[in-house]
Design a protein around this motif. Structure first.
Motif, mmCIF file in Angstrom:
data_model
loop_
_atom_site.group_PDB
_atom_site.id
_atom_site.type_symbol
_atom_site.label_atom_id
_atom_site.label_comp_id
_atom_site.label_asym_id
_atom_site.label_seq_id
_atom_site.Cartn_x
_atom_site.Cartn_y
_atom_site.Cartn_z
ATOM 1 N N TRP A 76 25.508 -88.438 8.633
ATOM 2 C CA TRP A 76 25.014 -88.456 7.249
ATOM 3 C C TRP A 76 23.898 -87.422 7.075
ATOM 4 O O TRP A 76 23.881 -86.689 6.087
ATOM 5 C CB TRP A 76 24.507 -89.846 6.891
ATOM 6 N N ALA A 77 22.973 -87.360 8.031
ATOM 7 C CA ALA A 77 21.873 -86.396 7.937
ATOM 8 C C ALA A 77 22.395 -84.968 7.935
ATOM 9 O O ALA A 77 21.867 -84.102 7.221
ATOM 10 C CB ALA A 77 20.896 -86.604 9.083
ATOM 11 N N ALA A 78 23.432 -84.697 8.726
ATOM 12 C CA ALA A 78 24.004 -83.352 8.743
ATOM 13 C C ALA A 78 24.682 -83.015 7.431
ATOM 14 O O ALA A 78 24.594 -81.884 6.939
ATOM 15 C CB ALA A 78 25.003 -83.232 9.898
ATOM 16 N N LEU A 79 25.354 -83.989 6.833
ATOM 17 C CA LEU A 79 26.019 -83.759 5.544
ATOM 18 C C LEU A 79 25.006 -83.443 4.454
ATOM 19 O O LEU A 79 25.192 -82.520 3.656
ATOM 20 C CB LEU A 79 26.842 -84.991 5.155
ATOM 21 N N THR A 80 23.929 -84.180 4.388
ATOM 22 C CA THR A 80 22.956 -84.050 3.299
ATOM 23 C C THR A 80 21.814 -83.094 3.622
ATOM 24 O O THR A 80 20.901 -82.917 2.807
ATOM 25 C CB THR A 80 22.362 -85.429 2.948
ATOM 26 N N GLU A 81 21.848 -82.457 4.789
ATOM 27 C CA GLU A 81 20.738 -81.602 5.233
ATOM 28 C C GLU A 81 20.325 -80.535 4.236
ATOM 29 O O GLU A 81 19.113 -80.294 4.053
ATOM 30 C CB GLU A 81 21.097 -80.967 6.575
ATOM 31 N N PRO A 82 21.250 -79.840 3.549
ATOM 32 C CA PRO A 82 20.790 -78.801 2.612
ATOM 33 C C PRO A 82 19.860 -79.332 1.521
ATOM 34 O O PRO A 82 18.836 -78.717 1.213
ATOM 35 C CB PRO A 82 22.100 -78.260 2.031
ATOM 36 N N MET A 83 20.205 -80.478 0.936
ATOM 37 C CA MET A 83 19.338 -81.035 -0.099
ATOM 38 C C MET A 83 18.043 -81.565 0.490
ATOM 39 O O MET A 83 16.959 -81.353 -0.085
ATOM 40 C CB MET A 83 20.057 -82.151 -0.864
ATOM 41 N N ALA A 84 18.132 -82.241 1.641
ATOM 42 C CA ALA A 84 16.921 -82.757 2.273
ATOM 43 C C ALA A 84 15.954 -81.626 2.594
ATOM 44 O O ALA A 84 14.732 -81.763 2.429
ATOM 45 C CB ALA A 84 17.289 -83.523 3.542
ATOM 46 N N ARG A 85 16.503 -80.488 3.042
ATOM 47 C CA ARG A 85 15.654 -79.341 3.388
ATOM 48 C C ARG A 85 14.940 -78.795 2.163
ATOM 49 O O ARG A 85 13.740 -78.477 2.209
ATOM 50 C CB ARG A 85 16.499 -78.255 4.043
ATOM 51 N N VAL A 86 15.638 -78.689 1.046
ATOM 52 C CA VAL A 86 15.025 -78.155 -0.168
ATOM 53 C C VAL A 86 13.975 -79.115 -0.721
ATOM 54 O O VAL A 86 12.900 -78.693 -1.158
ATOM 55 C CB VAL A 86 16.116 -77.867 -1.224
ATOM 56 N N ILE A 87 14.271 -80.406 -0.688
ATOM 57 C CA ILE A 87 13.325 -81.392 -1.201
ATOM 58 C C ILE A 87 12.049 -81.420 -0.368
ATOM 59 O O ILE A 87 10.944 -81.584 -0.890
ATOM 60 C CB ILE A 87 13.969 -82.792 -1.239
ATOM 61 N N ALA A 88 12.182 -81.243 0.944
ATOM 62 C CA ALA A 88 11.025 -81.321 1.837
ATOM 63 C C ALA A 88 10.331 -79.982 2.048
ATOM 64 O O ALA A 88 9.328 -79.915 2.758
ATOM 65 C CB ALA A 88 11.455 -81.883 3.193
ATOM 66 N N ALA A 89 10.834 -78.918 1.428
ATOM 67 C CA ALA A 89 10.275 -77.583 1.659
ATOM 68 C C ALA A 89 8.784 -77.550 1.321
ATOM 69 O O ALA A 89 8.378 -78.005 0.253
ATOM 70 C CB ALA A 89 11.027 -76.553 0.828
ATOM 71 N N ALA A 90 7.995 -77.013 2.226
ATOM 72 C CA ALA A 90 6.544 -76.923 2.038
ATOM 73 C C ALA A 90 6.167 -75.451 1.891
ATOM 74 O O ALA A 90 6.196 -74.695 2.864
ATOM 75 C CB ALA A 90 5.811 -77.545 3.210
ATOM 76 N N ALA A 91 5.817 -75.056 0.706
ATOM 77 C CA ALA A 91 5.478 -73.659 0.439
ATOM 78 C C ALA A 91 4.180 -73.277 1.132
ATOM 79 O O ALA A 91 3.330 -74.127 1.404
ATOM 80 C CB ALA A 91 5.335 -73.438 -1.063
ATOM 81 N N PRO A 92 4.008 -71.994 1.440
ATOM 82 C CA PRO A 92 2.736 -71.535 1.996
ATOM 83 C C PRO A 92 1.565 -71.916 1.089
ATOM 84 O O PRO A 92 1.697 -71.958 -0.136
ATOM 85 C CB PRO A 92 2.911 -70.013 2.056
ATOM 86 N N ALA A 93 0.450 -72.211 1.686
ATOM 87 C CA ALA A 93 -0.726 -72.638 0.927
ATOM 88 C C ALA A 93 -1.327 -71.476 0.144
ATOM 89 O O ALA A 93 -1.116 -70.304 0.463
ATOM 90 C CB ALA A 93 -1.764 -73.225 1.878
ATOM 91 N N ASN A 94 -2.055 -71.825 -0.895
ATOM 92 C CA ASN A 94 -2.882 -70.895 -1.666
ATOM 93 C C ASN A 94 -2.088 -69.865 -2.473
ATOM 94 O O ASN A 94 -2.624 -68.821 -2.855
ATOM 95 C CB ASN A 94 -3.876 -70.163 -0.747
ATOM 96 N N LYS A 95 -0.832 -70.135 -2.751
ATOM 97 C CA LYS A 95 -0.093 -69.258 -3.658
ATOM 98 C C LYS A 95 -0.416 -69.633 -5.101
ATOM 99 O O LYS A 95 -0.490 -70.816 -5.435
ATOM 100 C CB LYS A 95 1.418 -69.390 -3.446
ATOM 101 N N PRO A 96 -0.597 -68.652 -5.999
ATOM 102 C CA PRO A 96 -0.726 -68.971 -7.421
ATOM 103 C C PRO A 96 0.525 -69.677 -7.913
ATOM 104 O O PRO A 96 1.628 -69.478 -7.387
ATOM 105 C CB PRO A 96 -0.898 -67.599 -8.077
ATOM 106 N N TYR A 97 0.391 -70.497 -8.958
ATOM 107 C CA TYR A 97 1.499 -71.322 -9.418
ATOM 108 C C TYR A 97 2.770 -70.529 -9.719
ATOM 109 O O TYR A 97 3.853 -70.930 -9.272
ATOM 110 C CB TYR A 97 1.072 -72.147 -10.639
ATOM 111 N N PRO A 98 2.726 -69.415 -10.464
ATOM 112 C CA PRO A 98 3.981 -68.690 -10.715
ATOM 113 C C PRO A 98 4.675 -68.231 -9.439
ATOM 114 O O PRO A 98 5.910 -68.233 -9.360
ATOM 115 C CB PRO A 98 3.532 -67.495 -11.562
#
Length: 259
Positions: A76-98
């Motif tokens: 199940w985790a392998a099937l849903t991995e693409p969505m789980a990865r996008v939902i959990a994505a942690a952007a680099p800190a200190n980027k302006p909002y845009p």
């Protein structure tokens, strides 16, 4: 509540319990949808039969996951991995909002969300439309609103507009917030595309009070810009089937400033 904890997200990602031949229902349908997303397609009928079994065998072999006739947590985790990865994505800190908005849009683009199981249907549509799907669920504005929310959560700030499933409502929110820029002012060089910053929202204009498609705009000038947009296709349709990058004409759109 953070996006990753929302009930409509958890319904897509949480393991529903072991599934094997003879099972039926929404969880089986989700397995079949994800099999189609990964290229191991089988009819999406919510019934775990020999076709679903064969598709799972192929997927498990390709992913090098042991499979003994049962969909367990690892599969199940392998099937849903693409969505789980996008939902959990942690952007680099200190980027302006845009810049954060563009970064999150690029994460969605990288996994190529598509409709599965019919027009405006499938797990990605339900993600962007808060659990809803169906012929009338045009999801370009839902895609925009989801990404705006992810970036706002990462920046620990309010969204610049509330978000909506409708392009006209996005335009109304932008006007009310003083963030709406008419295409003629952007294409005419006053104030020009530079006023939109690193990333903005575009709205394809049908008339002065009607917009039919939306997405994110960047790297533009008075003539054209690049976009990341949902519910589009190779023709740039407002009712396509995928998240994709496109190039669009500046004068044909109005814009929402995010910075």
């Amino acid at each position: 509540m953070p996006l990753q904890d929302q009930s409509f997200v958890r319904r897509e990602l949480d393991f529903p319990g072991a599934l094997r031949q003879g099972a039926s229902g929404a969880a089986v349908k989700r397995v079949q949808e994800w099999l189609g997303f990964h290229g191991n397609g089988t009819p999406i009928d919510g019934k775990f039969g020999p076709g679903t079994e064969r598709a799972l065998q192929g997927f498990a072999a390709r992913k090098r996951i042991a499979y003994a006739g049962e969909v367990g947590p690892a599969l199940w985790a392998a099937l849903t991995e693409p969505m789980a990865r996008v939902i959990a994505a942690a952007a680099p800190a200190n980027k302006p909002y845009p810049q954060l908005v563009r970064w999150f849009a690029e994460q969605h683009l990288s996994v190529h969300p598509i409709e599965i199981g019919g027009a405006n249907r499938g797990p990605w549509v339900r993600l962007y439309m808060k659990g809803s799907e169906g012929d009338s669920m045009l999801w370009c504005a839902g895609f925009v609103s989801t990404v705006l929310r992810q970036a706002a959560e990462r920046a620990q700030r309010a969204m610049p507009i509330a978000g909506s499933f409708g392009c006209d409502e996005l335009a109304a929110q932008a006007r009310a917030a003083g963030r709406f820029l008419a295409g003629r002012t952007v294409a005419g060089g006053s104030p020009g595309f530079g006023a939109l910053g690193a990333c903005s929202v575009f709205l394809v204009r049908k008339s002065a009070s009607d917009w039919v498609h939306t997405g994110f705009a960047f790297d533009g000038n008075a003539e054209s810009f690049l976009s990341i947009e949902g519910n589009t296709d190779h023709k740039g349709s407002a009712n396509g089937f995928e998240v994709a990058q496109r190039a669009r004409k500046t004068a044909a759109c109005d814009f929402i400033r995010l910075g």
